[in-house]
Scaffold this active site. Structure first.
Site, PDB file in Angstrom:
ATOM      1  N   ARG A 174      -2.292 -16.618   4.788  1.00 30.06           N
ATOM      2  CA  ARG A 174      -0.840 -16.693   5.009  1.00 30.06           C
ATOM      3  C   ARG A 174      -0.428 -18.031   5.605  1.00 30.06           C
ATOM      4  O   ARG A 174       0.697 -18.492   5.372  1.00 30.06           O
ATOM      5  CB  ARG A 174      -0.394 -15.549   5.911  1.00 30.06           C
ATOM      6  N   LYS A 202      -2.016   7.004  -1.887  1.00 31.19           N
ATOM      7  CA  LYS A 202      -1.097   8.134  -2.039  1.00 31.19           C
ATOM      8  C   LYS A 202       0.009   7.907  -3.065  1.00 31.19           C
ATOM      9  O   LYS A 202       0.565   6.815  -3.166  1.00 31.19           O
ATOM     10  CB  LYS A 202      -0.445   8.444  -0.690  1.00 31.19           C
ATOM     11  N   GLY A 253      -1.447  -4.996   0.047  1.00 29.24           N
ATOM     12  CA  GLY A 253      -2.318  -5.632   1.030  1.00 29.24           C
ATOM     13  C   GLY A 253      -3.789  -5.420   0.738  1.00 29.24           C
ATOM     14  O   GLY A 253      -4.589  -6.364   0.749  1.00 29.24           O
ATOM     15  N   GLY A 263       3.915  -4.944   1.652  1.00 32.51           N
ATOM     16  CA  GLY A 263       5.094  -4.076   1.780  1.00 32.51           C
ATOM     17  C   GLY A 263       6.316  -4.668   1.102  1.00 32.51           C
ATOM     18  O   GLY A 263       7.063  -3.960   0.414  1.00 32.51           O
TER      19      GLY A 263
HETATM   20  P1  ADP Z   1      -2.343  -1.555  -1.254  1.00 32.94           P
HETATM   21  O1  ADP Z   1      -2.440  -1.942   0.198  1.00 32.94           O
HETATM   22  O2  ADP Z   1      -3.107  -2.482  -2.142  1.00 32.94           O
HETATM   23  O3  ADP Z   1      -0.947  -1.319  -1.686  1.00 32.94           O
HETATM   24  P2  ADP Z   1      -2.724   1.213  -0.621  1.00 32.94           P
HETATM   25  O4  ADP Z   1      -2.316   0.900   0.766  1.00 32.94           O
HETATM   26  O5  ADP Z   1      -1.824   2.049  -1.444  1.00 32.94           O
HETATM   27  O6  ADP Z   1      -3.080  -0.145  -1.417  1.00 32.94           O
HETATM   28  O7  ADP Z   1      -4.116   1.967  -0.647  1.00 32.94           O
HETATM   29  C1  ADP Z   1      -5.282   1.386  -0.195  1.00 32.94           C
HETATM   30  C2  ADP Z   1      -6.231   2.457   0.240  1.00 32.94           C
HETATM   31  O8  ADP Z   1      -6.410   3.429  -0.783  1.00 32.94           O
HETATM   32  C3  ADP Z   1      -7.604   1.924   0.551  1.00 32.94           C
HETATM   33  O9  ADP Z   1      -7.849   2.046   1.925  1.00 32.94           O
HETATM   34  C4  ADP Z   1      -8.537   2.804  -0.279  1.00 32.94           C
HETATM   35  O10 ADP Z   1      -9.707   3.214   0.425  1.00 32.94           O
HETATM   36  C5  ADP Z   1      -7.666   3.992  -0.594  1.00 32.94           C
HETATM   37  N1  ADP Z   1      -8.139   4.698  -1.790  1.00 32.94           N
HETATM   38  C6  ADP Z   1      -8.294   4.229  -3.024  1.00 32.94           C
HETATM   39  N2  ADP Z   1      -8.828   5.157  -3.833  1.00 32.94           N
HETATM   40  C7  ADP Z   1      -9.021   6.258  -3.074  1.00 32.94           C
HETATM   41  C8  ADP Z   1      -9.555   7.569  -3.321  1.00 32.94           C
HETATM   42  N3  ADP Z   1     -10.002   7.909  -4.522  1.00 32.94           N
HETATM   43  N4  ADP Z   1      -9.595   8.443  -2.292  1.00 32.94           N
HETATM   44  C9  ADP Z   1      -9.153   8.087  -1.068  1.00 32.94           C
HETATM   45  N5  ADP Z   1      -8.640   6.884  -0.772  1.00 32.94           N
HETATM   46  C10 ADP Z   1      -8.567   5.973  -1.765  1.00 32.94           C
HETATM   47 MG    MG Z   2      -1.811  -0.841   1.917  1.00 30.14          MG
END
Ligand code: ADP
Ligand code: MG
Length: 398
Positions: A38, A199, A352, A375
């Site tokens: 960053r 989620k 992230g 975010g």
């Molecule tokens: P980003 O930060 O890239 O937007 P998210 O915050 O939505 O992604 O999700 C990231 C998290 O999702 C990670 O900590 C990862 O471990 C979790 N994750 C991915 N696949 C699974 C799964 N099958 N079961 C549980 N957690 C998962």
């Molecule tokens: Mg995230």
């Protein structure tokens, strides 16, 4: 871009309040900064201002001090790192407003920098207090916002100050907005979105907005379980968001109606527990054992997803395909990152965790754009207007 940037205004000799997002991962005990992405990302803006003889007053938040002074969250180590990256001295202050800051600003010469103390030591920052915003603004002649990662927040330093100063975007802000705008406005087709992460509830807005725009939508990660369940599969002990099953069904129906190819994994890696010692088994989605968790997409799904992405000219990826923090669950995420890094297509990474996975693999430079704001990019791609962007001057305004 519709918004004015720092290149559209005269900055020579001016006091410029530059909001950056230097909320970098800092080890609370050792003070070690594990990722300076960053900081590097805002160097073009800082370099431009210095080169054009502005008096640069930098400000950022760091961590979550919740309106109080937290010694471990002072900006000094960040200013020191910035100084070593840019090869110039960076002065610091013990606060972000007040007399000491004012007198330091007064002595600031053209091309010099002053880094203010952590904005969030004052509760007024996150409350977008107008008096606090006015005090910040009183330090400068111009406000430049390069903090894309905080642009979805309505805080004094991201929104409030713009009421009192001419407000323009920095080059990082411009780059982020252009990359995201391109996805929403006129992406070269075929256009695919790959969405994963923990989620459905975090990403349903993204799914709904992108469904209208993409040719292909690939869903992996933890959220795939809710979609699989919505299609009638049993998913063992995987987290299901019962209250999102209907939204998942709705998305599947809309995809069909709008002829979007929405693909779910066809096989998955499962484990009996989610932990560093766990071993995995590959099973088809028709045969997920009741005692297990889905932890990654399987090899057949990887092949299917990569095949689809290989046809595309534009790809947006948000959310890991599995629990990538545990290396035996990271196959899908790694395969996807590797694939995108080799494609002759526009590749934009948001989220992230996703950015972190790509960074750990050393592939950041192989992508068209990796967002510095998880975010903020999520909100933008959901179709929201970012408050920190809205307050910036339009190109047409004077
Ligand atoms: P980003 O930060 O890239 O937007 P998210 O915050 O939505 O992604 O999700 C990231 C998290 O999702 C990670 O900590 C990862 O471990 C979790 N994750 C991915 N696949 C699974 C799964 N099958 N079961 C549980 N957690 C998962
Ligand atoms: Mg995230």
């Amino acid at each position: 871009m519709q918004k004015k940037t720092v290149a559209d205004i005269e900055v020579r000799g001016k006091r410029v309040l530059l909001r950056v997002d230097f909320n970098v991962p800092l080890d609370f005990y050792t003070g070690v900064i594990s990722d300076d992405t960053r900081i590097r990302a805002s160097l073009p803006t800082i370099g431009y201002l210095i080169g054009h003889k502005a008096r640069v007053i930098l400000c950022s938040h760091l961590g979550r001090p919740k309106g109080k002074i937290v010694e471990e969250l002072r900006m000094f180590p960040i200013a020191k790192l910035l100084s070593s990256l840019i090869g110039l001295p960076v002065n610091t202050a013990h606060d972000c407003i007040g007399e000491e800051v004012q007198s330091k600003v007064e002595t600031l010469k053209e091309g010099e920098m002053l880094f203010l103390e952590n904005l969030r030591f004052h509760p007024e920052e996150e409350a977008n207090d107008s008096h606090f915003a006015q005090e910040l603004a009183s330090l400068a002649d111009i406000y430049v916002n390069d903090a894309f990662g905080t642009a979805h927040r309505t805080h004094a330093s991201t929104v409030g100050v713009a009421k009192y100063l001419p407000a323009v975007a920095g080059f990082l802000m411009e780059k982020e907005l252009e990359a995201m705008d391109n996805l929403l406005d006129d992406p070269e087709r075929p256009f695919a979105c790959t969405i994963g992460g923990a989620k459905v509830s975090d990403k349903i807005g993204l799914i709904q907005n992108m469904l209208k725009r993409v040719d292909i939508l690939l869903i992996g990660g933890g959220m795939a379980a809710t979609f699989l369940k919505a299609k009638g599969y049993e998913v063992g002990r995987s987290l299901i968001e019962e209250d999102k099953l209907n939204l998942a069904k709705q998305s599947l129906a809309l995809a069909k109606e709008w002829r979007v190819s929405l693909l779910l994994p066809t096989d998955v890696a499962v484990a009996e527990e989610i932990g560093a010692e766990a071993s995995t088994r590959i099973v088809p989605i028709t045969n997920i054992p009741p005692s297990s968790y889905i932890v990654d997409i399987g090899p057949q799904s990887i092949k299917l997803f990569l095949g689809e992405l290989g046809k595309c000219r534009t790809i947006m990826w948000n959310g890991p395909m599995g629990v990538y923090e545990i290396s035996q669950f990271a196959q899908g995420t790694r395969a996807l990152a590797n694939c995108l890094s080799t494609l002759n297509a526009t590749t934009v990474i948001g989220g992230g965790s996703t950015a972190e996975a790509v960074q750990e693999m050393g592939l950041t430079d192989k992508m068209t754009h990796v967002s510095t704001g998880g975010g903020a990019s999520l909100r933008f791609l959901e179709g929201a207007t970012l408050p920190g962007v809205q307050v910036l001057l339009d190109k047409a305004e004077s």
